[in-house]
Design a protein around this motif. Sequence first.
Motif, PDB file in Angstrom:
ATOM      1  N   GLN A 187       0.822  -1.196   0.000  1.00 31.10           N
ATOM      2  CA  GLN A 187       0.000   0.000   0.000  1.00 31.10           C
ATOM      3  C   GLN A 187       0.862   1.254   0.000  1.00 31.10           C
ATOM      4  O   GLN A 187       2.064   1.208   0.267  1.00 31.10           O
ATOM      5  CB  GLN A 187      -0.910   0.014   1.231  1.00 31.10           C
ATOM      6  N   THR A 188       0.203   2.375  -0.286  1.00 29.78           N
ATOM      7  CA  THR A 188       0.851   3.682  -0.208  1.00 29.78           C
ATOM      8  C   THR A 188       0.368   4.381   1.053  1.00 29.78           C
ATOM      9  O   THR A 188      -0.822   4.352   1.373  1.00 29.78           O
ATOM     10  CB  THR A 188       0.510   4.536  -1.431  1.00 29.78           C
ATOM     11  N   GLY A 189       1.282   4.986   1.778  1.00 25.97           N
ATOM     12  CA  GLY A 189       0.902   5.646   3.019  1.00 25.97           C
ATOM     13  C   GLY A 189       1.723   6.897   3.286  1.00 25.97           C
ATOM     14  O   GLY A 189       2.702   7.190   2.595  1.00 25.97           O
ATOM     15  N   LEU A 190       1.302   7.623   4.315  1.00 21.79           N
ATOM     16  CA  LEU A 190       1.953   8.862   4.730  1.00 21.79           C
ATOM     17  C   LEU A 190       2.509   8.672   6.135  1.00 21.79           C
ATOM     18  O   LEU A 190       1.788   8.252   7.045  1.00 21.79           O
ATOM     19  CB  LEU A 190       0.934  10.008   4.715  1.00 21.79           C
ATOM     20  N   VAL A 191       3.784   8.993   6.326  1.00 19.88           N
ATOM     21  CA  VAL A 191       4.399   8.878   7.648  1.00 19.88           C
ATOM     22  C   VAL A 191       3.906  10.032   8.516  1.00 19.88           C
ATOM     23  O   VAL A 191       4.165  11.204   8.225  1.00 19.88           O
ATOM     24  CB  VAL A 191       5.933   8.906   7.552  1.00 19.88           C
ATOM     25  N   ILE A 192       3.156   9.700   9.590  1.00 16.63           N
ATOM     26  CA  ILE A 192       2.562  10.734  10.429  1.00 16.63           C
ATOM     27  C   ILE A 192       3.176  10.808  11.831  1.00 16.63           C
ATOM     28  O   ILE A 192       2.947  11.776  12.541  1.00 16.63           O
ATOM     29  CB  ILE A 192       1.032  10.547  10.537  1.00 16.63           C
ATOM     30  N   GLU A 193       3.914   9.808  12.222  1.00 16.81           N
ATOM     31  CA  GLU A 193       4.624   9.840  13.496  1.00 16.81           C
ATOM     32  C   GLU A 193       5.988   9.209  13.297  1.00 16.81           C
ATOM     33  O   GLU A 193       6.127   8.221  12.586  1.00 16.81           O
ATOM     34  CB  GLU A 193       3.879   9.055  14.588  1.00 16.81           C
ATOM     35  N   PHE A 194       6.998   9.778  13.954  1.00 17.49           N
ATOM     36  CA  PHE A 194       8.334   9.217  13.861  1.00 17.49           C
ATOM     37  C   PHE A 194       8.950   9.165  15.244  1.00 17.49           C
ATOM     38  O   PHE A 194       8.916  10.129  15.992  1.00 17.49           O
ATOM     39  CB  PHE A 194       9.218  10.048  12.933  1.00 17.49           C
ATOM     40  N   TYR A 195       9.517   7.994  15.581  1.00 24.20           N
ATOM     41  CA  TYR A 195      10.158   7.786  16.863  1.00 24.20           C
ATOM     42  C   TYR A 195      11.640   7.505  16.612  1.00 24.20           C
ATOM     43  O   TYR A 195      12.135   7.684  15.520  1.00 24.20           O
ATOM     44  CB  TYR A 195       9.491   6.637  17.615  1.00 24.20           C
ATOM     45  N   SER A 196      12.341   7.057  17.615  1.00 25.33           N
ATOM     46  CA  SER A 196      13.775   6.832  17.465  1.00 25.33           C
ATOM     47  C   SER A 196      14.098   5.705  16.492  1.00 25.33           C
ATOM     48  O   SER A 196      15.095   5.744  15.792  1.00 25.33           O
ATOM     49  CB  SER A 196      14.403   6.541  18.840  1.00 25.33           C
ATOM     50  N   ASN A 197      13.243   4.667  16.436  1.00 21.46           N
ATOM     51  CA  ASN A 197      13.550   3.546  15.542  1.00 21.46           C
ATOM     52  C   ASN A 197      12.302   2.955  14.875  1.00 21.46           C
ATOM     53  O   ASN A 197      12.349   1.855  14.339  1.00 21.46           O
ATOM     54  CB  ASN A 197      14.286   2.442  16.303  1.00 21.46           C
ATOM     55  N   CYS A 225       8.059   4.120  13.125  1.00 19.43           N
ATOM     56  CA  CYS A 225       7.193   5.192  12.680  1.00 19.43           C
ATOM     57  C   CYS A 225       5.770   4.683  12.509  1.00 19.43           C
ATOM     58  O   CYS A 225       5.523   3.468  12.481  1.00 19.43           O
ATOM     59  CB  CYS A 225       7.698   5.818  11.380  1.00 19.43           C
ATOM     60  N   LEU A 226       4.835   5.608  12.403  1.00 19.34           N
ATOM     61  CA  LEU A 226       3.435   5.290  12.193  1.00 19.34           C
ATOM     62  C   LEU A 226       3.035   5.809  10.827  1.00 19.34           C
ATOM     63  O   LEU A 226       3.279   6.979  10.501  1.00 19.34           O
ATOM     64  CB  LEU A 226       2.575   5.936  13.289  1.00 19.34           C
ATOM     65  N   VAL A 227       2.444   4.932  10.023  1.00 16.31           N
ATOM     66  CA  VAL A 227       2.081   5.284   8.650  1.00 16.31           C
ATOM     67  C   VAL A 227       0.568   5.218   8.479  1.00 16.31           C
ATOM     68  O   VAL A 227      -0.068   4.240   8.862  1.00 16.31           O
ATOM     69  CB  VAL A 227       2.769   4.338   7.638  1.00 16.31           C
ATOM     70  N   GLN A 228      -0.004   6.281   7.905  1.00 18.63           N
ATOM     71  CA  GLN A 228      -1.441   6.342   7.638  1.00 18.63           C
ATOM     72  C   GLN A 228      -1.712   5.926   6.197  1.00 18.63           C
ATOM     73  O   GLN A 228      -1.132   6.463   5.263  1.00 18.63           O
ATOM     74  CB  GLN A 228      -1.954   7.770   7.857  1.00 18.63           C
ATOM     75  N   THR A 229      -2.587   4.937   6.018  1.00 18.56           N
ATOM     76  CA  THR A 229      -3.026   4.530   4.693  1.00 18.56           C
ATOM     77  C   THR A 229      -4.551   4.640   4.652  1.00 18.56           C
ATOM     78  O   THR A 229      -5.196   4.919   5.667  1.00 18.56           O
ATOM     79  CB  THR A 229      -2.614   3.080   4.367  1.00 18.56           C
ATOM     80  N   LYS A 230      -5.127   4.398   3.500  1.00 15.96           N
ATOM     81  CA  LYS A 230      -6.591   4.461   3.396  1.00 15.96           C
ATOM     82  C   LYS A 230      -7.257   3.335   4.180  1.00 15.96           C
ATOM     83  O   LYS A 230      -8.463   3.388   4.456  1.00 15.96           O
ATOM     84  CB  LYS A 230      -7.012   4.408   1.927  1.00 15.96           C
ATOM     85  N   ASN A 231      -6.480   2.322   4.554  1.00 17.55           N
ATOM     86  CA  ASN A 231      -7.012   1.205   5.332  1.00 17.55           C
ATOM     87  C   ASN A 231      -6.712   1.316   6.824  1.00 17.55           C
ATOM     88  O   ASN A 231      -6.982   0.384   7.587  1.00 17.55           O
ATOM     89  CB  ASN A 231      -6.455  -0.121   4.799  1.00 17.55           C
ATOM     90  N   ASN A 265      16.649   7.107   6.794  1.00 11.86           N
ATOM     91  CA  ASN A 265      16.275   8.404   6.215  1.00 11.86           C
ATOM     92  C   ASN A 265      14.785   8.634   6.066  1.00 11.86           C
ATOM     93  O   ASN A 265      14.370   9.632   5.483  1.00 11.86           O
ATOM     94  CB  ASN A 265      16.959   8.620   4.856  1.00 11.86           C
ATOM     95  N   VAL A 266      13.918   7.755   6.570  1.00 13.36           N
ATOM     96  CA  VAL A 266      12.490   8.035   6.512  1.00 13.36           C
ATOM     97  C   VAL A 266      12.157   9.082   7.574  1.00 13.36           C
ATOM     98  O   VAL A 266      12.700   9.065   8.680  1.00 13.36           O
ATOM     99  CB  VAL A 266      11.647   6.756   6.720  1.00 13.36           C
ATOM    100  N   VAL A 267      11.285  10.035   7.221  1.00 12.85           N
ATOM    101  CA  VAL A 267      10.916  11.114   8.148  1.00 12.85           C
ATOM    102  C   VAL A 267       9.428  11.403   8.029  1.00 12.85           C
ATOM    103  O   VAL A 267       8.760  10.962   7.092  1.00 12.85           O
ATOM    104  CB  VAL A 267      11.715  12.410   7.858  1.00 12.85           C
ATOM    105  N   VAL A 268       8.923  12.154   8.982  1.00 14.73           N
ATOM    106  CA  VAL A 268       7.530  12.587   8.929  1.00 14.73           C
ATOM    107  C   VAL A 268       7.292  13.391   7.655  1.00 14.73           C
ATOM    108  O   VAL A 268       8.116  14.210   7.254  1.00 14.73           O
ATOM    109  CB  VAL A 268       7.185  13.440  10.173  1.00 14.73           C
ATOM    110  N   GLY A 269       6.155  13.111   7.002  1.00 18.18           N
ATOM    111  CA  GLY A 269       5.829  13.777   5.745  1.00 18.18           C
ATOM    112  C   GLY A 269       6.162  12.949   4.526  1.00 18.18           C
ATOM    113  O   GLY A 269       5.703  13.253   3.419  1.00 18.18           O
ATOM    114  N   ASP A 270       6.948  11.904   4.723  1.00 20.18           N
ATOM    115  CA  ASP A 270       7.301  11.041   3.597  1.00 20.18           C
ATOM    116  C   ASP A 270       6.080  10.259   3.119  1.00 20.18           C
ATOM    117  O   ASP A 270       5.268   9.782   3.926  1.00 20.18           O
ATOM    118  CB  ASP A 270       8.394  10.042   3.999  1.00 20.18           C
ATOM    119  N   ILE A 271       5.957  10.104   1.811  1.00 17.81           N
ATOM    120  CA  ILE A 271       4.994   9.190   1.209  1.00 17.81           C
ATOM    121  C   ILE A 271       5.758   7.914   0.899  1.00 17.81           C
ATOM    122  O   ILE A 271       6.809   7.956   0.247  1.00 17.81           O
ATOM    123  CB  ILE A 271       4.376   9.784  -0.058  1.00 17.81           C
ATOM    124  N   VAL A 272       5.257   6.790   1.389  1.00 15.14           N
ATOM    125  CA  VAL A 272       6.007   5.541   1.300  1.00 15.14           C
ATOM    126  C   VAL A 272       5.145   4.414   0.748  1.00 15.14           C
ATOM    127  O   VAL A 272       3.916   4.465   0.784  1.00 15.14           O
ATOM    128  CB  VAL A 272       6.551   5.120   2.694  1.00 15.14           C
TER     129      VAL A 272
END
Length: 292
Positions: A11-21, A23-29, A39-46
Amino acid sequence: MYFVPIMKKVQTGLVIEFYSNSCLVQTKNGQFNCLAIKNVVVGDIVSLEIIQDSKQLLGKIIQIRKRATKLTRYDGNKEKLLAANITDVGIIIAPKPKTSTEFIDKWILKSKISNISYFIVNNKIDMGSDAQYEDQLKIYKEIGIKIIDISAKHSINIERVTDHIKNKCTLFVGNSGSGKSTLTSKITGKNLKTNELSNEQGVHTTSISSLYKLKDNIKIIDSPGMRDIDISNYSKEIIINGFDEIQNSAKKCKYTNCNHINNDGCNILKSIMNGEINKSRYNNFIKLRDDV
């Protein structure tokens, strides 16, 4: 029995939370906890692959999509990525504690270098301001920068900010005491001073940075500790890009290698004398360029 909902494995998602190791990704599901890749950061589309363990569905990030913009800062000589796909930086200033023009000019420079739009939020209008602060505001009004007057504490003109950031991904920056957390909390409805999440195992982890998706396609990135920045790693040739009026004036200098300090035929010095360039902006340009 554990049932797995029917959904695409990748799926495609948006990184909405980032921790030390992680992250939380929001998808349509829904939202998926993911092990963060380099190198993944908040705001990334993944792109992420959905996997199942004994208790929950998890995500595995397999690709970071091309970023429209990225915001970085230097840690020593190493450039560190902070957030991705930001469209606007809101520079929050206040009369008490008074925000310096150097802070404002550094963030204008940083935004322009990063191809990110910017605007100024003049907070704490309920407190009043002195003539010096009003003159400071006038500097940026005269060079065409949008300024929104608000009081975050008393919810005055908050709607002017939300109207401006519709369909945008905005990062607010400000010195300690400027009201950044108060403004962001008012817009998002979240108490950012207690920004902690807990997973199903009851482990509390403080978020390094978060992205809030609101109505009208408003996205706000909150990055605790995002205040002053170091721009000493940028070359002298790049610094002038943060000062449009000075850059345009420099094109009319007598010599192409003009130092804009004491050279004969310097059009910038002439423009300062004529009142076409503000002395504060010029002083900050020279200070940032020459690191004096």
